[in-house]
Every structure is written in structure tokens, then in C-alpha cells.
Write a protein that holds these residues in place. Sequence first.
Motif, PDB file in Angstrom:
ATOM      1  N   GLU A  40       0.814  -1.219   0.000  1.00  0.00           N
ATOM      2  CA  GLU A  40       0.000   0.000   0.000  1.00  0.00           C
ATOM      3  C   GLU A  40       0.848   1.270   0.000  1.00  0.00           C
ATOM      4  O   GLU A  40       0.314   2.367  -0.180  1.00  0.00           O
ATOM      5  N   ARG A  41       2.136   1.138   0.203  1.00  0.00           N
ATOM      6  CA  ARG A  41       3.005   2.310   0.133  1.00  0.00           C
ATOM      7  C   ARG A  41       3.163   2.799  -1.306  1.00  0.00           C
ATOM      8  O   ARG A  41       3.452   3.977  -1.544  1.00  0.00           O
ATOM      9  N   LEU A  42       2.989   1.928  -2.274  1.00  0.00           N
ATOM     10  CA  LEU A  42       3.217   2.277  -3.669  1.00  0.00           C
ATOM     11  C   LEU A  42       2.181   3.269  -4.188  1.00  0.00           C
ATOM     12  O   LEU A  42       0.983   3.110  -3.934  1.00  0.00           O
ATOM     13  N   VAL A  43       2.661   4.275  -4.912  1.00  0.00           N
ATOM     14  CA  VAL A  43       1.753   5.258  -5.526  1.00  0.00           C
ATOM     15  C   VAL A  43       2.275   5.603  -6.915  1.00  0.00           C
ATOM     16  O   VAL A  43       3.408   5.274  -7.281  1.00  0.00           O
ATOM     17  N   TRP A  44       1.437   6.295  -7.679  1.00  0.00           N
ATOM     18  CA  TRP A  44       1.863   6.857  -8.964  1.00  0.00           C
ATOM     19  C   TRP A  44       1.247   8.240  -9.123  1.00  0.00           C
ATOM     20  O   TRP A  44       0.060   8.443  -8.870  1.00  0.00           O
ATOM     21  N   SER A  45       2.082   9.214  -9.526  1.00  0.00           N
ATOM     22  CA  SER A  45       1.607  10.578  -9.731  1.00  0.00           C
ATOM     23  C   SER A  45       2.572  11.296 -10.660  1.00  0.00           C
ATOM     24  O   SER A  45       3.567  10.722 -11.125  1.00  0.00           O
ATOM     25  N   GLY A  46       2.298  12.553 -10.909  1.00  0.00           N
ATOM     26  CA  GLY A  46       3.161  13.369 -11.745  1.00  0.00           C
ATOM     27  C   GLY A  46       4.416  13.827 -11.048  1.00  0.00           C
ATOM     28  O   GLY A  46       5.176  14.637 -11.606  1.00  0.00           O
ATOM     29  N   PHE A  47       4.650  13.313  -9.838  1.00  0.00           N
ATOM     30  CA  PHE A  47       5.853  13.680  -9.096  1.00  0.00           C
ATOM     31  C   PHE A  47       6.809  12.499  -8.935  1.00  0.00           C
ATOM     32  O   PHE A  47       7.713  12.529  -8.111  1.00  0.00           O
TER      33      PHE A  47
END
Length: 318
Positions: free
Chosen positions: A48-55
Amino acid sequence: MSQLTHEIREAARGLLRDGKAQVVIGFEPGSLPLRSRPCFIRKEKDIERLVWSGFCETNVARYLPKRKGKVAIVAKGCDSRALVELIKENQITRDQLVIIGVPCEGMIDRRRIEAEMGHELIVEAEEKEGSLVVRTADSEKILDRKEYLFEHCKACTHPTPVVYDVLLGQPPGPQEAIDAFSDVDAFSALDREERWAYLVQETSKCIRCYACRNACPMCYCPECFVDATQPQWVGKSTGLSDTIIFHLVRAFHLAGRCVACGACEQACPMGVDIRKLNRKLQKDVIDLFHHEAGCSLDEVAPLATFRLDDPEPFMVEP
């Protein structure tokens, strides 16, 4: 949570559960808004730590040279091109990698956002359908996401990974024609004195922190030429001569290998225009050898091979 974040988590969960990877290299939220940071996930409970964004601008291929075991990596277009070069240069094998490809819409330059907000303390940033909602304690602004991308993202010709094992999300739609080297052509059109003056202007800012080298996925030498003492190739000072030699030699070391990910310029604390030299040599390699780094696992880099029938007209008839 974005759909891509959900898909990345599910892909990572399956790879760890099935034993197809010992670690998943991806991104997690940074400690401040407008930031993310690389993370290494080895247990399902941490997915759940994994994310995706424009940063998620860091080129995570930087963490792969000489790594052992099976590795899954979340890769955007420029990351995948760096992976191709690292595989060809025997820094990691293709069999070791599970590449989770993510089409990229460009990464957001947080320094430009901070300047736009008047350097007020930003407490939250949220991406919404092509816009960026930025909030401070007292205000909120809705910005056009495309206007705040890194310059190298605006010139990117490979937003979709060139190699992958699983491709998530939807590839970007048809792109407008991009003149990726218009700034290089303008620089080349200057006379010799003007080009030299620009080089002096930019390298004079450098404090020799080597953040550019340390961020670059293609700078993996156990000992860099600037650190060598026997022999000592270049002085250790921030004098102009030593600094220019560092940038020139590093640019030549990257000729035919640079994947234009912008990691060097993003890492530079002084705002040095590092990409200009790299991109000038990148364009030269394309023009002279018809080779673009990181696009094919089968194509040998032109400066890493020798052909008896190579006429080399640029050397014979300079």
C-alpha cells in the motif's frame, strides 16, 4: 487513489506472492507535498506504500547496476530506455527484471509550482483531469498541468515504455509533432565565442556536488574519473577549468548512452543547464550514426563497436 496506483499495487502484489520478484522498486509519497521518493517493497504488507503521480520523476533504473536476484521495477518511458542501456552494458540481465511499464504524461516540475505560488507553504497538491489543484493554508489555485512539466518531458518522444513485461494504464493518445532539438539547433547556430560564453556562464554556477552524476542511471563506474588520484585526471577545485573539464568529459562519456531522462538537471541544486551538452551530443549521434539510445536491446551503441566499412566522413572530411 488513482487507477494507475491501484494497478501498480495489484501487479506488485501478484509478483511478490508468486515469487517472481524478490523486491519491487517503485514510488511512495514524499514527506512533503509535490514530492515522491523511490521505495523498495519486499513484503506484501507494504504494497500500500506504492503510488503513482506526476511527481514520480526519479529515474529508478539508477538503483539497478550490479543488483542481485529478481527485481520488479515500475518504469516510465525514460526509465525503460535506461534499462535497455543497462542490460546492453551488462549491469543487469533481462532475465532478472520484471518491468512494470507505465505510460507517462510528463512529470511536474515542483520548483515552477513553488515559484507560481509565491513560495507560500504548499499543504496539498492534487492532480485532476489535466489540472493540478494546489492548496496553501490560505488559498487554492488550479493550474494547467501541461504548463508545469519539466522541459525534457515536453520534448519526450517515448512516453510509453519501449520494453516491458506488463503495461498498465492507457498509452497516451496521438502526440503533436515535437521538435525535440530546437534549443540545440539554436545553440549550435551561435558563433564560437557565444557558445563558449554560455558554457562558462553555466559551469560557473557548479559547486561540484556531483548530484548530476549520482542521479544519472548511466553513471555507474566504481570510481569516477574525477575521484581518481592515481593518476589524477582533473583537479578537485571549483575553479572554472576543472569544472568545465568535469562537465565536458562526463558529456562525452554519455554520448550515445544518454536517454534524455533529465535526472541530472532535476538533481542540480544550482540550476546548471546540464542537458544542453548531453543533448548536443545526443543529436550528433542521431545525425551521424542514426542511433537513439535506449530504443533497442539488439542495436549496439555506435561508440561501443567498430566496423571496418565505417567511412567516418565526419572524421575524414571535418
